[in-house]
Design an enzyme around this catalytic site. Structure first.
Site, PDB file in Angstrom:
ATOM      1  N   ASP A 217       0.069  31.641   4.134  1.00  0.00           N
ATOM      2  CA  ASP A 217      -0.059  30.964   5.426  1.00  0.00           C
ATOM      3  C   ASP A 217       1.103  31.248   6.372  1.00  0.00           C
ATOM      4  OD1 ASP A 217      -2.439  29.772   4.695  1.00  0.00           O
ATOM      5  OD2 ASP A 217      -1.472  27.990   3.886  1.00  0.00           O
ATOM      6  N   ASP A 241       3.028  28.783  10.065  1.00  0.00           N
ATOM      7  CA  ASP A 241       2.259  27.594   9.701  1.00  0.00           C
ATOM      8  C   ASP A 241       3.202  26.398   9.605  1.00  0.00           C
ATOM      9  OD1 ASP A 241      -0.204  26.354   9.150  1.00  0.00           O
ATOM     10  OD2 ASP A 241       0.157  26.438   7.011  1.00  0.00           O
ATOM     11  N   ASP A 245       5.503  22.524   3.476  1.00  0.00           N
ATOM     12  CA  ASP A 245       4.216  21.981   3.054  1.00  0.00           C
ATOM     13  C   ASP A 245       4.269  21.678   1.569  1.00  0.00           C
ATOM     14  OD1 ASP A 245       3.337  22.340   5.616  1.00  0.00           O
ATOM     15  OD2 ASP A 245       1.697  23.706   5.121  1.00  0.00           O
ATOM     16  N   ARG A 297       3.187  16.355  13.139  1.00  0.00           N
ATOM     17  CA  ARG A 297       3.312  16.435  11.684  1.00  0.00           C
ATOM     18  C   ARG A 297       4.761  16.313  11.196  1.00  0.00           C
ATOM     19  NH1 ARG A 297      -1.125  20.743   9.267  1.00  0.00           N
ATOM     20  NH2 ARG A 297      -2.959  19.862  10.318  1.00  0.00           N
TER      21      ARG A 297
END
Length: 487
Positions: A217, A241, A245, A297
């Site tokens: 990603d 991205d 994560d 986010r």
């Protein structure tokens, strides 16, 4: 029919028992049985560090020390005047859910002497890639400033510490850092930025194994099915991205003292709303500065228990904290400064979920400071009353944020002393310093569809799973079709 059912179930359990266990048992390895105890312990450590600073303030010992910040992580190792020769004591300084991350503690020191990354299958000794794939614990250090341009994902093995203290270390390029199905990793004091998708290539994950990787990603740090991870004092920006994560049953994670900037989708915690193992995800997000030009986010949560404590959020563009899938979000002692946009004042966002579904989600706010019209929409029945009564140790107020996040990000940036604990002076041996810098564009923060790469060792599991499904179809669907045709 009953014997046939038993045979199919037995075959399925035998062929992919580990996969079945992951879905049926939501207690993840490394998951703490009582997350509220971990939260209280974080507060106790912060309070003790701040009390020590206040007690010594004005004394000669205080004047001679730059370590008494009140930040328990920094005070733990920086107050040791001999820390450059006792680097592995850092492993004892983590707080929160990632506090059990050992990294390379007890292992040999590995000095990165070669900044190249030309061969992802057969890396040269002296390179960073050669170090992170080894099976034994290693404490990885850098002799001087270093720019490492990755050709493919940098796939770590377990029990590794990346210790960039005393040097200006930048990691950029293809895929960046991948922590997949491993444990006990510490990443400290490095810059991770301008990471873009890589893959469709073979990449080595251990001295005895390499395999084909599909397209990644472009995350800065990707945590996939891993536990006991601590990311501290890093600066992250400009990735394709996410900056960090954590998905697919990852847990036992602390993300602390980092500086995030210039990015869209900063942090994703949880694979999907329907991925039940992520209900066991536990993450501490503490003492970070969410800085310039961030959009959303910070984090975006799916399931799990997320403790967001004593962070500074500076003018997001859409929202700060979002979620879906009923995560628990415990926000304490943060400072949320809203942007000037009147339509983006809300700290929180329930992503694609109707109020009738999220009104019972446990989203708490205590001791937060809301600036420039920012507001936090809490939820959960009686959460404020029950929450206040449950705590014997109060979280520190956000008025101390400036003090607690004073050194967020990679140390040595913005006028800070970058020579502290240096192994040697100058740039790395091949002369590839940070003088000219790479020719990067700044359009690396767009979103992309999630492309979950298959683990290098998962082919046999997937094959068994497909065979099992085939047998199930054969034993059930085919006879039923035959029975219908006969009628």
């Amino acid at each position: 029919m009953v014997p046939r059912t038993c045979i199919v179930l037995l075959f399925l359990l035998c062929s992919f028992s580990s996969l079945a266990t992951a879905f049926l048992n939501l207690t993840l390895p490394g998951q703490h049985p009582n997350p509220e105890e971990v939260v209280q312990e974080v507060h106790r450590k912060v309070n003790a560090s701040l009390a020590r600073r206040q007690m010594l303030q004005g004394t000669q010992k205080y004047q001679d020390s730059s370590c008494l910040t009140g930040n328990p992580i920094d005070d733990c190792w920086k107050c040791d005047p001999n820390w450059p020769n006792n680097r592995q004591s850092l492993a004892d300084c983590a707080i929160g859910f990632g506090q059990y991350a050992l990294g390379g503690k007890g292992g040999e020191y590995y000095i990165v002497t070669d900044s190249s990354d030309d061969d992802a299958v057969n890396p040269r000794p002296g390179t960073l890639r050669y170090a992170v794939i080894q099976t034994e614990p290693l404490w990885i250090v850098f002799p001087g400033n270093m720019l490492i341009k990755l050709s493919q994902e940098l796939i770590f093995n377990s029990y590794k510490t990346l210790d960039g203290r005393g040097a200006n270390v930048h990691i950029v390029g293809g895929g960046c850092i991948t922590l997949q199905f491993i444990s006990n990793v510490i990443i400290h004091n490095v810059h991770v930025h301008h990471c873009y998708p890589s893959g469709d290539a073979n990449v080595r994950s251990s001295p005895s194994h390499y395999g084909y990787r599909t397209k990644s990603d472009g995350d800065g740090i990707s945590i996939f099915g891993s536990k006991d991870i601590w990311i501290d004092h890093c600066s992250l920006s400009h990735c394709k991205d996410g900056l960090i994560d954590a998905v697919m049953g990852s847990t036992g994670i602390t993300i602390s003292n980092n500086y995030f900037s210039h990015h869209n989708e900063v942090m994703l915690l949880g694979h999907s709303d329907d991925y039940l193992p992520d209900s066991g995800m536990q993450v501490t997000i503490a003492f970070n500065h969410f800085g310039e030009e961030l959009v959303q986010r910070m984090p975006r949560c799916r399931r799990g228990y997320i403790h967001v404590v004593n962070n500074d959020f500076t003018q997001w563009e859409m929202y700060a904290i979002g979620g879906s899938g009923n995560p628990t979000i415990n926000s304490q002692g943060n400072r949320y400064t809203a942007p000037s946009n009147p339509n983006a004042k809300e700290v929180t966002k329930r992503v694609e979920t109707a109020e009738g579904k999220w009104k019972d989600w446990n989203w708490r706010s205590e001791g937060d400071i809301l600036v420039n019209g920012a507001f936090f929409v809490a939820s959960g029945k009686g959460v404020e009353f029950n929450y206040e009564k449950a705590y014997s140790v109060e979280p520190k107020s956000a008025v101390l944020i400036d003090q607690l996040i004073m050194h967020a990000g990679a140390l040595g940036v913005g006028g800070r002393d970058n020579n502290l604990g240096k192994w040697s002076s100058g740039s790395n041996g091949d002369g590839n310093g940070l003088g000219s810098g790479p020719d990067y564009t700044d359009d690396m923060s767009g979103s992309s569809s999630r492309n979950i790469p298959l683990p290098l060792s998962s082919t046999s599991t997937l094959f068994s799973f497909l065979i099992s499904l085939s047998c199930l179809l054969f034993l059930y669907i085919i006879p039923d079709m035959h029975f219908t045709m006969r009628k």
